[in-house]
Design an enzyme around this catalytic site. Structure first.
Site, mmCIF file in Angstrom:
data_model
loop_
_atom_site.group_PDB
_atom_site.id
_atom_site.type_symbol
_atom_site.label_atom_id
_atom_site.label_comp_id
_atom_site.label_asym_id
_atom_site.label_seq_id
_atom_site.Cartn_x
_atom_site.Cartn_y
_atom_site.Cartn_z
ATOM 1 N N ASP A 45 83.466 55.710 35.494
ATOM 2 C CA ASP A 45 82.367 56.190 34.654
ATOM 3 C C ASP A 45 82.573 55.777 33.207
ATOM 4 O O ASP A 45 81.718 56.030 32.366
ATOM 5 C CB ASP A 45 82.281 57.717 34.717
ATOM 6 C CG ASP A 45 81.463 58.178 35.909
ATOM 7 O OD1 ASP A 45 80.875 57.327 36.595
ATOM 8 O OD2 ASP A 45 81.424 59.394 36.156
ATOM 9 N N ASP A 51 77.093 58.554 45.639
ATOM 10 C CA ASP A 51 78.078 59.216 44.773
ATOM 11 C C ASP A 51 78.828 60.313 45.535
ATOM 12 O O ASP A 51 78.418 60.724 46.632
ATOM 13 C CB ASP A 51 77.321 59.821 43.576
ATOM 14 C CG ASP A 51 78.145 59.828 42.300
ATOM 15 O OD1 ASP A 51 79.381 59.804 42.393
ATOM 16 O OD2 ASP A 51 77.539 59.893 41.207
HETATM 17 C C1 DGJ Z 1 78.835 60.219 38.473
HETATM 18 C C2 DGJ Z 1 78.598 58.750 38.456
HETATM 19 O O1 DGJ Z 1 79.798 58.053 38.423
HETATM 20 C C3 DGJ Z 1 77.682 58.404 37.291
HETATM 21 O O2 DGJ Z 1 77.538 57.020 37.171
HETATM 22 C C4 DGJ Z 1 76.369 59.074 37.548
HETATM 23 O O3 DGJ Z 1 75.764 58.531 38.668
HETATM 24 C C5 DGJ Z 1 76.561 60.566 37.695
HETATM 25 N N1 DGJ Z 1 77.568 60.871 38.658
HETATM 26 C C6 DGJ Z 1 75.272 61.228 38.084
HETATM 27 O O4 DGJ Z 1 75.424 62.549 38.364
#
Ligand code: DGJ
Length: 741
Positions: free
Chosen positions: A540, A474
């Site tokens: 997301d 991430d």
């Molecule tokens: C952002 C990501 O896109 C989510 O899927 C998740 O992993 C969160 N971060 C976790 O902090």
């Protein structure tokens, strides 16, 4: 950077000696042809090569005709312009009359800012042209690669090398502020398409007239960006998925970048792309060099044809995922930071029972990470939450026959962490102040040898201790004032390369490890990161309605198997919308499938239904992840239709998504493209098919009566649609009929 624990800083501005100038000068006019595309490259003189034609295949062309095509492509001049016609090189130059966005921006203490490169060597092998050019006065050497890939993608990259001065006092460094490559497009490309977005709504299309001036899309966020344009496309008026000529470029880079479309009053129209360099970011001493990312160009009749070149190119890479894409369960939206062995083990068991093949433990497992305010940078398992480490969970996941994946965010650090407290000098900053926080985090300066080694070692230690098959990597903030301590010199370029290098080194040490590129959802989706990763997290937002659009356009660059696509909870966490399972599953069906919902809280009947969807996806995975993608134009505005057609055109799946209520009930017939006109297809709906077919009283006969129709009829006569409630997906299966019905 193959084995070391060193950062890439030194290799970014590599040392280079003067290359052998063996090949003859002036390769003539070259005609590169592949997969329905022709590029006529005028490399006949001593000036930098010029693209005389990029577009539709011109067929067999003899040398003399190629020369003539190149000559004819030169625009004339009008009053108040140059005395001689302008020849536009692939790196544009002021010295040749170009007054648009410059190909090379840089100087040596205010001198040598305008170049006139002369070709000293050029080699053409098959469809790859390598050219070396020098500007002896500016003491610069330029190496260009121009290539037409077997899939018909035009791509180019440049390397700038500073050559030593005769006397040491002439040896001031060259400050490089940009090196951009330019592909011309014809004047009848009068419309532009690019993409914009934000968190939870990435890659939405924008159309503009391509008129005089420049449309510039820049990313200064240290990552590709939630609003980064995936492509910058120019096309003939009204170009669509299936029609019109389209030329698109993509900058294959995950840091700052620039793509622009520019039309001059001289009649020239171009698409250009390159890395966006921050002030003082690249200073080249004698023998140093800088290499641009690859700039890709794709031409097609319609956006689908343009996109399918990218898909074919990605699929031809030796490291393209070759195993069936394992169905994932991601824990994020089930538990967020609330990690607990018993709960997560139950979730693993329930996941396995519905056919999940890879279980991914998301954010929250490491030191002090009880929420998003702390812990980033301390990549050790938190024994307060995991007294026996992750072993009990990892072992159970493997016992259940699943792979284990782990979330990490290696480039980031919370000020509230051991890493930040112990090494404040490892945080990127201007040197004077700490950048504004975002998600309560800062960025680790991976260009510092100590920080690079620390992050690499921490991740390596985890991969050595646990059987981890997959990292969800991430990157949850934009980079602001990203400089290197103590001077604050801009460091995004080196930071981007350092990230690539850590990924590569981990994959080298742990063969088979897969990595997902995630950045606040879909903030790092580009062909640069995909050289080092295997999947992107597109957004997301798992709301299926939003995903219909996000994935439709993400798919203009990426093949479906590279796009992480999850079935979320009945009520979407980021929009509050509620959707039936069939809409959620039918939407996620095409990509690299995952489930991001608490399956443990589902009823046995709901789990069984979900398991059925997972099983159906698995049975069609070979088709979905190798076939050609089409998106239908000319459908009712209430519908979004996409399809995947097998290479031999014997089988296809189309999804018909109703995204709102329609003006008519039912909507008109669908005209399916991409099929073979004379092949007879058995038409059926895919199970589970628990779709609310709306308020129709009588449905089209093909729904209940076995039907075989030729491809020509499906395309031109069309297939009537049943009435659909909004936010429903029908999956249509077409298979070559062995016998007529
Ligand atoms: C952002 C990501 O896109 C989510 O899927 C998740 O992993 C969160 N971060 C976790 O902090």
């Amino acid at each position: 950077m193959t084995t070391s624990t060193e950062p890439v800083t030194a290799s970014v501005v590599e040392s280079a000696s003067r290359p052998e100038l063996a090949a003859p000068i002036g390769a003539g006019v070259l005609h590169l042809r592949a997969a329905g595309v022709s590029v006529v490259l005028d490399a006949s003189g001593s000036l930098l090569p010029r693209i005389a034609h990029w577009g539709a295949d011109l067929g067999e062309v003899d040398e003399q005709t190629a020369r003539r095509i190149a000559e004819v492509s030169v625009l004339g001049t009008a009053t108040a312009f140059l005395d001689d016609p302008m020849l536009l090189g692939i790196v544009t130059e002021h010295s040749r009359g170009w007054t648009g966005f410059p190909g090379l921006i840089g100087h040596r203490s205010g001198r040598d800012w305008s170049t006139l490169f002369r070709v000293v060597a050029i080699q053409a092998r098959e469809n790859t042209v390598q050219c070396t050019a020098v500007d002896t006065e500016a003491r610069l050497l330029l190496e260009l690669v121009i290539e037409l890939t077997p899939q018909g993608l035009l791509r180019s990259r440049a390397k700038l090398i500073v050559t030593p001065a005769e006397s040491p006092d002439g040896d001031a460094p060259f400050e490089l502020d940009g090196l951009t490559l330019t592909f011309p497009v014809p004047s009848h490309a009068t419309e532009l398409l690019d993409f914009a977005g934000r968190h939870l709504r990435e890659r939405h299309p924008q159309r503009h007239p391509f008129d005089i001036g420049a449309r510039v899309r820049e990313t200064r966020k240290g990552r590709t960006g939630l609003d980064g344009t995936l492509l910058l496309a120019a096309g003939t008026p009204g170009f669509s998925f299936g029609s019109g000529e389209v030329w698109a470029i993509h900058v294959a880079w995950s840091g700052n970048q620039r793509a622009l479309a520019e039309r001059m009053n001289t009649g020239h129209a171009v698409l250009s792309g390159g890395e966006l360099l921050l002030p003082g970011e690249i200073t080249l001493g004698s023998g140093d060099c800088y290499t641009t990312p690859w700039i890709y160009g794709s031409y097609g009749l319609g956006l689908d044809a343009m996109a399918s070149r990218f898909h074919a190119h990605l699929r031809a890479r030796p490291h393209h995922p070759s195993t069936p894409r394992p169905v994932i369960l991601n824990t994020w939206e089930s538990v967020y930071f609330d990690q607990d062995l018993t709960r997560l083990t139950t979730l693993a068991q329930d996941a396995a029972s519905i056919g999940v093949e890879r279980y991914v433990l998301d954010d929250g497992w490491f030191l002090g990470r009880r929420d998003d305010t702390k812990g980033l940078g301390d990549w050790q398992v938190d024994t307060q939450v995991w007294p026996n480490g992750l072993h009990p969970l990892v072992d159970r996941v493997h016992e259940l026959g699943m792979q284990f994946g782990l979330w990490v965010e290696p480039e980031m650090v919370n000020p509230d962490s051991h890493l930040a407290r112990d090494h404040p000098e490892w945080v990127l900053s201007s040197g004077n102040r700490t950048p504004l926080p975002a998600r309560r985090q800062q960025v680790v300066d991976l260009t510092q040898p100590g920080a690079y080694a620390h992050i690499l070692d921490s991740l390596d230690a985890l991969l050595n201790e646990y059987r981890i098959d997959y990292l969800k990597w991430d990157h949850n903030r934009d980079l602001l004032e990203a400089g290197r301590w103590p001077t604050g010199q801009a460091a995004v370029h080196n930071q981007t390369l350092a990230t690539y290098a850590i990924m590569d080194e981990l994959r080298r040490r742990h063969p088979g490890l897969e990595i997902e590129s995630c950045a606040s959802g879909g903030g790092r989706v580009d062909l640069g990161i995909l050289e080092h990763t295997d999947r992107v997290w597109a957004s997301d937002c798992i709301d299926a309605l939003e995903r219909q659009t996000i994935e439709r356009y993400t798919g203009l660059l990426l093949a479906p198997e590279l796009i992480g696509s999850h079935i979320g909870s009945a009520q979407a966490h980021t929009t509050g919308r509620r959707h039936d399972l069939s809409f959620r599953a039918g939407t996620a069906f095409f990509g690299h499938l995952g489930v991001e919902a608490d399956v443990s809280k589902m009823t046995p009947a709901e789990r069984a239904n979900l398991a059925e969807w997972v099983a159906v996806h698995k049975s069609f995975r070979p088709l979905l992840h190798t076939g050609r993608v089409v998106r239908l134009d000319n459908v009712d505005p209430s519908l979004m239709v996409r399809g995947v057609i097998s290479d031999d055109q014997n089988e296809a799946i189309f999804s018909i998504a109703s995204i709102k209520t329609a003006d008519t009930a039912p909507t008109g017939a669908l005209h399916l493209t991409g099929l073979k006109a004379d092949v007879r297809y058995a038409v059926s709906l895919l199970p589970p098919g628990d779709v609310v077919r709306g308020n129709g009283q009588v449905e089209p006969s093909w729904i209940s009566t076995p039907t075989v129709l030729p491809g020509a009829a499906l395309q031109y006569a069309g297939l009537p649609m049943p009435d659909l409630w909004p936010e429903q997906v029908l999956l249509l299966h077409l298979r070559r009929a062995t016998q007529a019905l």
